[in-house]
Write a protein that holds these residues in place. Structure first.
Motif, PDB file in Angstrom:
ATOM      1  N   GLY A 187      -6.505  15.157  -2.026  1.00 39.67           N
ATOM      2  CA  GLY A 187      -6.713  16.386  -2.778  1.00 39.67           C
ATOM      3  C   GLY A 187      -6.457  17.639  -1.960  1.00 39.67           C
ATOM      4  N   THR A 188      -6.070  18.691  -2.649  1.00 39.23           N
ATOM      5  CA  THR A 188      -5.874  19.991  -2.026  1.00 39.23           C
ATOM      6  C   THR A 188      -6.489  21.047  -2.939  1.00 39.23           C
ATOM      7  N   GLN A 189      -7.236  21.968  -2.343  1.00 44.15           N
ATOM      8  CA  GLN A 189      -7.989  22.950  -3.134  1.00 44.15           C
ATOM      9  C   GLN A 189      -7.090  24.126  -3.534  1.00 44.15           C
ATOM     10  N   VAL A 190      -7.180  24.479  -4.793  1.00 46.94           N
ATOM     11  CA  VAL A 190      -6.518  25.673  -5.302  1.00 46.94           C
ATOM     12  C   VAL A 190      -7.598  26.582  -5.892  1.00 46.94           C
ATOM     13  N   ILE A 191      -7.645  27.804  -5.420  1.00 47.38           N
ATOM     14  CA  ILE A 191      -8.604  28.783  -5.920  1.00 47.38           C
ATOM     15  C   ILE A 191      -7.830  29.989  -6.423  1.00 47.38           C
ATOM     16  N   VAL A 192      -8.065  30.331  -7.678  1.00 52.61           N
ATOM     17  CA  VAL A 192      -7.407  31.486  -8.283  1.00 52.61           C
ATOM     18  C   VAL A 192      -8.487  32.523  -8.557  1.00 52.61           C
ATOM     19  N   SER A 193      -8.450  33.581  -7.787  1.00 51.83           N
ATOM     20  CA  SER A 193      -9.506  34.582  -7.882  1.00 51.83           C
ATOM     21  C   SER A 193      -9.017  35.918  -7.373  1.00 51.83           C
ATOM     22  N   SER A 194      -9.529  36.982  -7.993  1.00 54.13           N
ATOM     23  CA  SER A 194      -9.198  38.321  -7.533  1.00 54.13           C
ATOM     24  C   SER A 194     -10.246  38.815  -6.542  1.00 54.13           C
ATOM     25  N   GLN A 214       0.825  -1.206   0.000  1.00 56.33           N
ATOM     26  CA  GLN A 214       0.000   0.000   0.000  1.00 56.33           C
ATOM     27  C   GLN A 214       0.858   1.255   0.000  1.00 56.33           C
ATOM     28  N   VAL A 215       0.333   2.281  -0.618  1.00 58.90           N
ATOM     29  CA  VAL A 215       1.018   3.568  -0.690  1.00 58.90           C
ATOM     30  C   VAL A 215       0.049   4.643  -0.223  1.00 58.90           C
ATOM     31  N   GLN A 216       0.535   5.533   0.592  1.00 59.22           N
ATOM     32  CA  GLN A 216      -0.273   6.661   1.035  1.00 59.22           C
ATOM     33  C   GLN A 216       0.308   7.945   0.440  1.00 59.22           C
ATOM     34  N   LEU A 217      -0.574   8.780  -0.050  1.00 61.33           N
ATOM     35  CA  LEU A 217      -0.182  10.057  -0.660  1.00 61.33           C
ATOM     36  C   LEU A 217      -0.907  11.186   0.057  1.00 61.33           C
ATOM     37  N   VAL A 218      -0.159  12.182   0.475  1.00 63.16           N
ATOM     38  CA  VAL A 218      -0.758  13.313   1.198  1.00 63.16           C
ATOM     39  C   VAL A 218      -0.311  14.613   0.547  1.00 63.16           C
ATOM     40  N   GLU A 219      -1.276  15.352   0.011  1.00 63.41           N
ATOM     41  CA  GLU A 219      -0.984  16.626  -0.642  1.00 63.41           C
ATOM     42  C   GLU A 219      -1.035  17.778   0.356  1.00 63.41           C
ATOM     43  N   SER A 220      -0.344  18.834   0.022  1.00 62.78           N
ATOM     44  CA  SER A 220      -0.398  20.060   0.802  1.00 62.78           C
ATOM     45  C   SER A 220      -0.012  21.221  -0.104  1.00 62.78           C
ATOM     46  N   GLY A 221      -0.309  22.437   0.366  1.00 63.77           N
ATOM     47  CA  GLY A 221       0.131  23.612  -0.356  1.00 63.77           C
ATOM     48  C   GLY A 221      -0.944  24.373  -1.104  1.00 63.77           C
ATOM     49  N   GLY A 222      -2.156  23.868  -1.103  1.00 58.50           N
ATOM     50  CA  GLY A 222      -3.218  24.579  -1.805  1.00 58.50           C
ATOM     51  C   GLY A 222      -3.599  25.857  -1.082  1.00 58.50           C
ATOM     52  N   GLY A 223      -4.438  26.662  -1.732  1.00 52.29           N
ATOM     53  CA  GLY A 223      -4.881  27.890  -1.107  1.00 52.29           C
ATOM     54  C   GLY A 223      -5.550  28.811  -2.093  1.00 52.29           C
ATOM     55  N   LEU A 224      -5.815  30.023  -1.621  1.00 47.67           N
ATOM     56  CA  LEU A 224      -6.449  31.063  -2.427  1.00 47.67           C
ATOM     57  C   LEU A 224      -5.383  32.063  -2.863  1.00 47.67           C
ATOM     58  N   VAL A 225      -5.268  32.247  -4.173  1.00 48.64           N
ATOM     59  CA  VAL A 225      -4.294  33.189  -4.708  1.00 48.64           C
ATOM     60  C   VAL A 225      -4.928  34.037  -5.791  1.00 48.64           C
ATOM     61  N   GLN A 226      -4.281  35.155  -6.088  1.00 46.13           N
ATOM     62  CA  GLN A 226      -4.777  36.035  -7.146  1.00 46.13           C
ATOM     63  C   GLN A 226      -4.242  35.575  -8.501  1.00 46.13           C
ATOM     64  N   PRO A 227      -4.921  35.934  -9.563  1.00 41.56           N
ATOM     65  CA  PRO A 227      -4.413  35.620 -10.905  1.00 41.56           C
ATOM     66  C   PRO A 227      -3.004  36.167 -11.086  1.00 41.56           C
ATOM     67  N   GLY A 228      -2.162  35.356 -11.714  1.00 42.30           N
ATOM     68  CA  GLY A 228      -0.780  35.749 -11.936  1.00 42.30           C
ATOM     69  C   GLY A 228       0.165  35.310 -10.842  1.00 42.30           C
ATOM     70  N   ALA A 229      -0.362  34.856  -9.740  1.00 45.64           N
ATOM     71  CA  ALA A 229       0.478  34.435  -8.616  1.00 45.64           C
ATOM     72  C   ALA A 229       1.040  33.038  -8.840  1.00 45.64           C
ATOM     73  N   SER A 230       1.895  32.642  -7.910  1.00 43.57           N
ATOM     74  CA  SER A 230       2.506  31.316  -7.947  1.00 43.57           C
ATOM     75  C   SER A 230       2.135  30.540  -6.693  1.00 43.57           C
ATOM     76  N   LEU A 231       2.206  29.225  -6.813  1.00 44.38           N
ATOM     77  CA  LEU A 231       1.885  28.352  -5.693  1.00 44.38           C
ATOM     78  C   LEU A 231       2.627  27.043  -5.907  1.00 44.38           C
ATOM     79  N   SER A 268       2.046  31.907 -12.878  1.00 40.74           N
ATOM     80  CA  SER A 268       1.104  32.603 -13.770  1.00 40.74           C
ATOM     81  C   SER A 268      -0.278  31.972 -13.695  1.00 40.74           C
ATOM     82  N   LEU A 269      -0.737  31.775 -12.491  1.00 46.79           N
ATOM     83  CA  LEU A 269      -2.007  31.075 -12.305  1.00 46.79           C
ATOM     84  C   LEU A 269      -3.170  31.871 -12.882  1.00 46.79           C
ATOM     85  N   LYS A 270      -4.127  31.127 -13.406  1.00 42.12           N
ATOM     86  CA  LYS A 270      -5.312  31.712 -14.026  1.00 42.12           C
ATOM     87  C   LYS A 270      -6.561  31.217 -13.292  1.00 42.12           C
ATOM     88  N   PRO A 271      -7.656  31.948 -13.397  1.00 42.03           N
ATOM     89  CA  PRO A 271      -8.888  31.475 -12.741  1.00 42.03           C
ATOM     90  C   PRO A 271      -9.284  30.068 -13.185  1.00 42.03           C
TER      91      PRO A 271
END
Length: 122
Positions: free
Chosen positions: A115-122, A1-18, A85-88
């Motif tokens: 899963g980890t949520q990424v939201i790109v919004s101004s 068995q393999v376990q995978l754990v994501e991290s690092g998602g979040g809310l950022v503005q268009p053009g930002a990096s993550l 260069s994240l986009k909506p």
């Protein structure tokens, strides 16, 4: 068995990096290929990028080429997705996936993170 754990998602503005991270544990030798998929609201899960064990072979969906970079650190059993260069339209839940061979379909992978949520919004 393999376990995978994501991290690092979040809310950022268009053009930002993550940067997303996915830590693998368990029998990681059974999943030499690691990939990222994403699923937007009301959409099917979509392949984003994959990388082989040595890191010498990477694949990207056309919509992220030149903006996203997948990499891995085998000493840390971690795969990364650097997003710039994240986009909506990049807004989605991002999933880490592990498999034995390279592929662009969800069915090509045997193990999934939560899963980890990424939201790109101004």
């Amino acid at each position: 068995q393999v376990q995978l754990v994501e991290s690092g998602g979040g809310l950022v503005q268009p053009g930002a990096s993550l940067r997303l991270s996915c830590a693998a544990s368990g029998r990681t030798s059974s999943t030499p290929v690691l990939g990222w998929f994403r699923q937007g609201s009301g959409k099917e899960r979509e392949f984003v990028a994959s990388i082989n064990w040595s890191g010498t072979s990477t694949y990207y969906v056309d919509s992220v080429k030149g903006r996203f970079t997948i990499s891995r650190d085998n000493a840390k059993s971690t795969v990364y997705l650097q997003m710039s260069s994240l986009k909506p339209e990049d807004t989605a839940v991002y999933y880490c996936a592990g498999g034995y061979r390279t592929g662009g379909r969800p069915s090509d992978y045997d193990y999934w993170g939560q899963g980890t949520q990424v939201i790109v919004s101004s």
